[in-house]
Scaffold this motif. Structure first.
Motif, PDB file in Angstrom:
ATOM      1  N   ALA A  55      28.628  12.196  66.990  1.00 48.74           N
ATOM      2  CA  ALA A  55      27.187  12.303  67.195  1.00 48.74           C
ATOM      3  C   ALA A  55      26.434  12.382  65.869  1.00 48.74           C
ATOM      4  CB  ALA A  55      26.862  13.519  68.056  1.00 48.74           C
ATOM      5  N   ASN A  56      27.034  13.026  64.862  1.00 47.31           N
ATOM      6  CA  ASN A  56      26.372  13.157  63.566  1.00 47.31           C
ATOM      7  C   ASN A  56      27.411  13.337  62.466  1.00 47.31           C
ATOM      8  OD1 ASN A  56      24.701  13.491  61.420  1.00 47.31           O
ATOM      9  ND2 ASN A  56      23.431  15.066  62.373  1.00 47.31           N
ATOM     10  N   PRO A  57      28.032  12.250  62.017  1.00 47.45           N
ATOM     11  CA  PRO A  57      29.094  12.369  61.016  1.00 47.45           C
ATOM     12  C   PRO A  57      28.630  12.964  59.689  1.00 47.45           C
ATOM     13  CG  PRO A  57      28.595  10.059  61.458  1.00 47.45           C
ATOM     14  CD  PRO A  57      27.822  10.874  62.440  1.00 47.45           C
ATOM     15  N   ARG A  58      27.367  12.798  59.353  1.00 46.21           N
ATOM     16  CA  ARG A  58      26.881  13.321  58.062  1.00 46.21           C
ATOM     17  C   ARG A  58      27.003  14.840  57.985  1.00 46.21           C
ATOM     18  NH1 ARG A  58      26.687  14.209  53.454  1.00 46.21           N
ATOM     19  NH2 ARG A  58      25.118  13.592  51.971  1.00 46.21           N
ATOM     20  N   ASN A  59      26.945  15.512  59.130  1.00 41.87           N
ATOM     21  CA  ASN A  59      27.087  16.967  59.141  1.00 41.87           C
ATOM     22  C   ASN A  59      28.480  17.427  58.726  1.00 41.87           C
ATOM     23  OD1 ASN A  59      24.460  17.382  59.909  1.00 41.87           O
ATOM     24  ND2 ASN A  59      24.944  17.794  62.058  1.00 41.87           N
ATOM     25  N   TYR A  60      29.449  16.535  58.736  1.00 41.12           N
ATOM     26  CA  TYR A  60      30.822  16.903  58.413  1.00 41.12           C
ATOM     27  C   TYR A  60      31.243  16.431  57.029  1.00 41.12           C
ATOM     28  CZ  TYR A  60      31.150  18.780  62.988  1.00 41.12           C
ATOM     29  OH  TYR A  60      30.936  19.579  64.084  1.00 41.12           O
ATOM     30  N   ILE A  61      30.282  16.002  56.262  1.00 39.38           N
ATOM     31  CA  ILE A  61      30.525  15.601  54.886  1.00 39.38           C
ATOM     32  C   ILE A  61      29.791  16.571  53.986  1.00 39.38           C
ATOM     33  CG2 ILE A  61      30.107  13.773  53.189  1.00 39.38           C
ATOM     34  CD1 ILE A  61      30.427  11.790  55.556  1.00 39.38           C
ATOM     35  N   SER A  62      30.443  16.971  52.941  1.00 41.26           N
ATOM     36  CA  SER A  62      29.866  17.937  52.008  1.00 41.26           C
ATOM     37  C   SER A  62      28.480  17.501  51.537  1.00 41.26           C
ATOM     38  CB  SER A  62      30.789  18.072  50.803  1.00 41.26           C
ATOM     39  OG  SER A  62      30.196  18.799  49.758  1.00 41.26           O
ATOM     40  N   SER A  63      27.652  18.464  51.215  1.00 38.51           N
ATOM     41  CA  SER A  63      26.330  18.153  50.670  1.00 38.51           C
ATOM     42  C   SER A  63      26.428  17.660  49.225  1.00 38.51           C
ATOM     43  CB  SER A  63      25.419  19.373  50.754  1.00 38.51           C
ATOM     44  OG  SER A  63      25.952  20.432  49.972  1.00 38.51           O
ATOM     45  N   ASP A  64      27.580  17.862  48.576  1.00 37.28           N
ATOM     46  CA  ASP A  64      27.798  17.370  47.217  1.00 37.28           C
ATOM     47  C   ASP A  64      29.254  16.924  47.065  1.00 37.28           C
ATOM     48  OD1 ASP A  64      27.778  16.763  44.523  1.00 37.28           O
ATOM     49  OD2 ASP A  64      26.830  18.645  43.902  1.00 37.28           O
ATOM     50  N   PRO A  65      29.602  15.781  47.673  1.00 32.35           N
ATOM     51  CA  PRO A  65      30.996  15.355  47.624  1.00 32.35           C
ATOM     52  C   PRO A  65      31.502  15.047  46.215  1.00 32.35           C
ATOM     53  CG  PRO A  65      29.638  13.654  48.636  1.00 32.35           C
ATOM     54  CD  PRO A  65      28.772  14.864  48.437  1.00 32.35           C
ATOM     55  N   PHE A  66      30.618  14.588  45.338  1.00 26.85           N
ATOM     56  CA  PHE A  66      31.035  14.319  43.964  1.00 26.85           C
ATOM     57  C   PHE A  66      31.535  15.604  43.303  1.00 26.85           C
ATOM     58  CE2 PHE A  66      30.254  13.562  39.403  1.00 26.85           C
ATOM     59  CZ  PHE A  66      30.979  12.395  39.237  1.00 26.85           C
ATOM     60  N   ALA A  67      30.845  16.705  43.533  1.00 20.30           N
ATOM     61  CA  ALA A  67      31.286  17.991  42.984  1.00 20.30           C
ATOM     62  C   ALA A  67      32.640  18.386  43.566  1.00 20.30           C
ATOM     63  CB  ALA A  67      30.245  19.069  43.266  1.00 20.30           C
TER      64      ALA A  67
END
Length: 165
Positions: free
Chosen positions: A20-32
């Motif tokens: 339903a919302n994959p962005r919620n399961y990705i870190s807010s700062d994946p590069f970090a």
């Protein structure tokens, strides 16, 4: 900086929420997460060690585009199952780009994992050609990492959400 690839694992019971919302399961700062930095810091030191456990995150740097081409459709045939792990493109805007975000269910990961393993074997045997010599080791390194990640997810019955951006 460039456009990079980040994938995060999720448990089977979270599948409907992630779809339903994959962005919620990705870190807010994946590069970090990938480079061992403090999230959202403007100045800091990178440890170059991924902070999120490897079973929970795969960082494929900028190799995703090569992996997308290796697994994508050709004039002779359609895309490999592995392509679903790498498909997608950012949307360019006047101020940069909007990332591509997608989720794969545990069942999809189980279908993808053997194909990524096959791609690794094909590269090692010389049956799958990568890019030019300067990039060959780079691409192979990240293909192996992708294979380790999806193999682990498949064995644990987990899915993944990924971001290209």
């Amino acid at each position: 900086m460039g456009i990079r690839y980040y994938a995060y694992a999720f448990d089977r019971d979270q599948t409907d929420e992630v779809l339903a919302n994959p962005r919620n399961y990705i870190s807010s700062d994946p590069f970090a997460d990938a480079w061992g930095m403090e999230p959202h810091a403007y100045v800091g030191i990178a440890t170059m060690e991924q902070t999120t456990p490897e079973r929970d995150m795969a960082y494929l740097d900028k190799a995703w585009s090569y992996l997308q081409r290796l697994s994508g459709p050709t004039a002779e045939k359609g895309p490999r199952p592995a392509y679903r792990m790498f498909e997608g493109a950012v949307t360019f805007t006047g101020m940069g780009w909007d990332p591509y975000v997608h989720a794969l269910t545990p069942a999809e990961v189980a279908e993808i994992a053997p194909d990524v393993a096959a791609m690794v074997s094909e590269i090692e045997s010389g049956g799958l050609q990568t890019v030019g010599d300067p990039d060959k080791l780079y691409v192979e390194q990240y293909l192996r990492r992708a294979g380790e990640f999806v193999s682990c997810l498949a064995s644990e019955g987990r899915g993944m959400a990924y971001l290209i951006g």
